[in-house]
Design a protein around this motif. Structure first.
Motif, PDB file in Angstrom:
ATOM      1  N   ASN A  56     -19.150  70.446  11.125  1.00  0.00           N
ATOM      2  CA  ASN A  56     -19.367  70.654  12.549  1.00  0.00           C
ATOM      3  C   ASN A  56     -19.578  69.334  13.281  1.00  0.00           C
ATOM      4  O   ASN A  56     -19.159  69.174  14.435  1.00  0.00           O
ATOM      5  CB  ASN A  56     -20.584  71.566  12.750  1.00  0.00           C
ATOM      6  N   PHE A  57     -20.231  68.386  12.623  1.00  0.00           N
ATOM      7  CA  PHE A  57     -20.451  67.066  13.230  1.00  0.00           C
ATOM      8  C   PHE A  57     -19.106  66.400  13.522  1.00  0.00           C
ATOM      9  O   PHE A  57     -18.898  65.828  14.610  1.00  0.00           O
ATOM     10  CB  PHE A  57     -21.284  66.198  12.281  1.00  0.00           C
ATOM     11  N   ASN A  58     -18.180  66.463  12.571  1.00  0.00           N
ATOM     12  CA  ASN A  58     -16.868  65.860  12.787  1.00  0.00           C
ATOM     13  C   ASN A  58     -16.063  66.615  13.832  1.00  0.00           C
ATOM     14  O   ASN A  58     -15.286  66.023  14.593  1.00  0.00           O
ATOM     15  CB  ASN A  58     -16.096  65.788  11.472  1.00  0.00           C
ATOM     16  N   LEU A  59     -16.238  67.931  13.878  1.00  0.00           N
ATOM     17  CA  LEU A  59     -15.550  68.706  14.907  1.00  0.00           C
ATOM     18  C   LEU A  59     -16.019  68.278  16.296  1.00  0.00           C
ATOM     19  O   LEU A  59     -15.208  68.061  17.204  1.00  0.00           O
ATOM     20  CB  LEU A  59     -15.813  70.196  14.686  1.00  0.00           C
ATOM     21  N   LEU A  60     -17.329  68.145  16.472  1.00  0.00           N
ATOM     22  CA  LEU A  60     -17.857  67.661  17.751  1.00  0.00           C
ATOM     23  C   LEU A  60     -17.459  66.212  17.993  1.00  0.00           C
ATOM     24  O   LEU A  60     -17.247  65.800  19.142  1.00  0.00           O
ATOM     25  CB  LEU A  60     -19.379  67.810  17.773  1.00  0.00           C
ATOM     26  N   ASP A  90     -26.808  72.004  14.506  1.00  0.00           N
ATOM     27  CA  ASP A  90     -27.919  72.699  13.866  1.00  0.00           C
ATOM     28  C   ASP A  90     -27.780  74.216  13.968  1.00  0.00           C
ATOM     29  O   ASP A  90     -28.074  74.941  13.014  1.00  0.00           O
ATOM     30  CB  ASP A  90     -29.250  72.245  14.480  1.00  0.00           C
ATOM     31  N   THR A  91     -27.334  74.706  15.113  1.00  0.00           N
ATOM     32  CA  THR A  91     -27.233  76.159  15.289  1.00  0.00           C
ATOM     33  C   THR A  91     -26.121  76.745  14.427  1.00  0.00           C
ATOM     34  O   THR A  91     -26.318  77.751  13.737  1.00  0.00           O
ATOM     35  CB  THR A  91     -26.983  76.501  16.762  1.00  0.00           C
ATOM     36  N   THR A  92     -24.944  76.123  14.435  1.00  0.00           N
ATOM     37  CA  THR A  92     -23.840  76.624  13.619  1.00  0.00           C
ATOM     38  C   THR A  92     -24.174  76.551  12.134  1.00  0.00           C
ATOM     39  O   THR A  92     -23.907  77.491  11.373  1.00  0.00           O
ATOM     40  CB  THR A  92     -22.559  75.821  13.904  1.00  0.00           C
ATOM     41  N   ARG A 138     -27.861  80.548  32.028  1.00  0.00           N
ATOM     42  CA  ARG A 138     -28.191  79.553  31.017  1.00  0.00           C
ATOM     43  C   ARG A 138     -27.757  79.990  29.624  1.00  0.00           C
ATOM     44  O   ARG A 138     -28.272  79.511  28.618  1.00  0.00           O
ATOM     45  CB  ARG A 138     -29.682  79.250  31.065  1.00  0.00           C
ATOM     46  N   MET A 139     -26.777  80.880  29.585  1.00  0.00           N
ATOM     47  CA  MET A 139     -26.215  81.277  28.300  1.00  0.00           C
ATOM     48  C   MET A 139     -25.571  80.073  27.619  1.00  0.00           C
ATOM     49  O   MET A 139     -25.098  79.137  28.288  1.00  0.00           O
ATOM     50  CB  MET A 139     -25.172  82.372  28.525  1.00  0.00           C
ATOM     51  N   CYS A 140     -25.554  80.070  26.286  1.00  0.00           N
ATOM     52  CA  CYS A 140     -25.014  78.949  25.524  1.00  0.00           C
ATOM     53  C   CYS A 140     -23.561  78.680  25.921  1.00  0.00           C
ATOM     54  O   CYS A 140     -22.699  79.559  25.769  1.00  0.00           O
ATOM     55  CB  CYS A 140     -25.102  79.244  24.031  1.00  0.00           C
ATOM     56  N   ALA A 193     -18.089  78.872  19.031  1.00  0.00           N
ATOM     57  CA  ALA A 193     -18.758  79.535  17.909  1.00  0.00           C
ATOM     58  C   ALA A 193     -18.034  80.832  17.547  1.00  0.00           C
ATOM     59  O   ALA A 193     -17.959  81.200  16.365  1.00  0.00           O
ATOM     60  CB  ALA A 193     -20.213  79.823  18.261  1.00  0.00           C
ATOM     61  N   HIS A 194     -17.486  81.526  18.525  1.00  0.00           N
ATOM     62  CA  HIS A 194     -16.775  82.784  18.300  1.00  0.00           C
ATOM     63  C   HIS A 194     -15.624  82.583  17.318  1.00  0.00           C
ATOM     64  O   HIS A 194     -15.313  83.474  16.509  1.00  0.00           O
ATOM     65  CB  HIS A 194     -16.255  83.309  19.641  1.00  0.00           C
TER      66      HIS A 194
END
Length: 506
Positions: free
Chosen positions: A181-185, A311-313, A445-447, A453-454
């Protein structure tokens, strides 16, 4: 002298809290437990002051809309779908503010104005939200990133295989999901991969992100008794500054490297833009609303996106695999479905997701039982409003217990059991319109990362299951898998999940 200062501070705190009580005495607040003078319910709750489980137990006694007084901080807790519906459908704008804890204020820019998570609702926040929603989380942009997501998945599988190639060695699953996920971001923001398991920066940031989330979640007396803020008695501000400074050095290094390697402004406008290009475009003067958006703010925003997004994913995927190992019959059913779609020469692709209802149901059920933010990020009343016949005064902190809502026995049958089948014939989605199921929040204020993530969550679970046969370490039976939770902003496991990835049998 120190004693005199302490006594003076104590008297001031008492006066402030008594004044707060007088102001609230004429209002009809939601019910809640009686508290002590000055300190309110602080010592009654102890470490449960921000615990989703502790608050759920209290809500069972005092109701789905409950008032707590934590020192000088009045808090209302929402714990049912009905209360959540009234909050987000009737009072969304009134409750769109943020309660910002002391630990959240400690960033390098020393400001929350450039933050999507902690900035108060207003023009700057709305612009940042639009940048996320319209530049990067649209269907077109997500479709364009499909190849990058596939490459990051392949790298994750390769990293796991390399880690375990010397025999039956168990691995820490979350670590490799985090790197993916870090690399994706990193590609989303800087157009390149940033870390791998052998990189110093990757391992250091992985540890720092966990520490930052732990410190933010630690109850801090200074949040509830404001005159204690200068003293930092629990050293939370000092610890947070240390960890965020270290993490900022890493992300700032990525930002500097990307800026030095970037094209001219004219070339950036012609070519494909990443998030940094868009922010630099505003910094260059093309966005009056962000004319004061400094380099420090850009770096702080990058740090926020990396920590919150990874962190969430990571938490959700780790919980999903833990539940599958804990329930082998469900894992076998899911493997049967995946094997019916995946061929010998290819894995699961995004176009396959519509043909994989059980995979989607497993992800939904994981999000119901283990929402990434069990209490969301605290809301704050920007103006007084009324909910369920009760008054919510201005400046009240509002916590939404998505963990309790997702386990409400009035809504869910067998609410504490992992049953993906409940979603197979259900129209319930996590897009903020079904208030009995709010893993990504709702309203203004929804994510903003929910569309990513979907796609990402089911693909990551499928990649892990199709690439390896996962076996528990010796001595661990499926029935004894540790499913305890750890107190934190994100819902992490009490013990990191370790499992043995064996080469996948055909």
């Amino acid at each position: 002298m120190d004693i005199i200062l302490f006594l003076c501070a104590a008297v001031c705190i008492i006066c402030m809290c008594l004044r707060s009580l007088r102001l609230a005495s004429g209002s009809r607040l939601p019910p809640g437990p009686r508290g002590f003078p000055v300190f309110g319910n602080m010592f009654q709750l102890g470490s449960q002051a921000r615990s989703h489980q502790g608050l759920a137990k209290l809500a069972a006694k005092y109701g789905p809309l409950m008032t707590l007084r934590l020192g000088c901080m009045r808090t209302v807790v929402v714990s049912s779908s009905g209360a959540a519906r009234e909050m987000f459908k009737v009072n969304d704008l009134s409750l769109a503010g943020r309660t910002v804890y002391e630990a959240m204020k400690v960033d390098v820019a020393q400001s929350n104005n450039g933050s999507i998570i902690t900035a108060q609702y207003g023009p700057s926040w709305r612009l940042l939200r639009r940048l996320c929603s319209r530049e990067f989380f649209t269907s077109g942009q997500l479709n364009a990133m499909k190849t990058i997501r596939n490459n990051c998945m392949e790298d994750m599988v390769r990293f796991i295989r390399e880690e375990s190639e010397h025999g039956k060695k168990d691995v820490e699953v979350a670590k490799f999901v985090f790197f993916m996920n870090f690399n994706l971001l990193g590609n989303l923001m800087f157009s390149r991969n940033l870390v791998d398991p052998k990189s110093k920066e990757g391992n250091e940031f992985y540890a720092l992100a966990a520490k930052i989330m732990e410190v933010v979640a630690e109850p801090n007396l200074a949040d509830f008794l404001p005159l204690l803020k200068p003293f930092d008695l629990q050293r939370i501000r000092k610890k947070m500054h240390y960890y965020t400074e270290k993490a900022f050095e890493i992300t700032a290094g990525f930002t500097r490297a990307r800026i030095q390697a970037s094209k001219s402004k004219e070339e950036r406008e012609k070519g494909k833009k990443d998030f940094l290009d868009v922010l630099l475009n505003f910094k260059d003067g093309n966005g009056d609303e962000l004319s004061s958006f400094s380099s420090e703010s850009i770096n702080a925003l990058a740090l926020e996106m990396f920590i919150a997004g990874t962190d969430t994913t990571t938490s959700v995927v780790e919980w999903a695999l833990a539940e599958l190992l804990h329930n082998p019959q469900i894992m076998n059913k899911l493997l049967d479905e995946l094997s019916g779609v995946a061929g010998p020469d290819r894995g699961i692709e995004e176009a396959d997701l519509e043909s994989l209802p059980y995979l989607r149901a497993v992800v939904k059920e994981t999000l119901r039982l283990h929402p990434p933010l069990p209490l969301m990020v605290p809301h704050r009343a920007m103006e007084s409003c009324t909910m369920m016949g009760y008054e919510i005064p201005k400046h009240t902190q509002v916590l939404v217990n998505t963990w309790a809502i997702g386990r409400d026995p009035e809504t869910w049958e067998d609410p504490h059991c992992f049953k993906p089948e409940r979603f197979l014939d259900s129209a319930i989605e996590y897009k903020g319109q079904h208030f009995e199921y709010l893993p990504f929040g709702s309203g203004r204020r929804m994510c903003p990362g929910m569309p990513l993530a979907h796609r990402l969550l089911p693909l990551t679970v499928a990649a892990l299951l199709l690439s390896f046969d996962w076996v528990l370490p010796e001595g661990v039976d499926p029935s004894t898998v540790d499913m305890r939770e750890k107190l934190g902003i994100t819902l992490r496991r009490a013990t990191p999940l370790r499992a043995i990835p064996l080469p996948r049998r055909s």
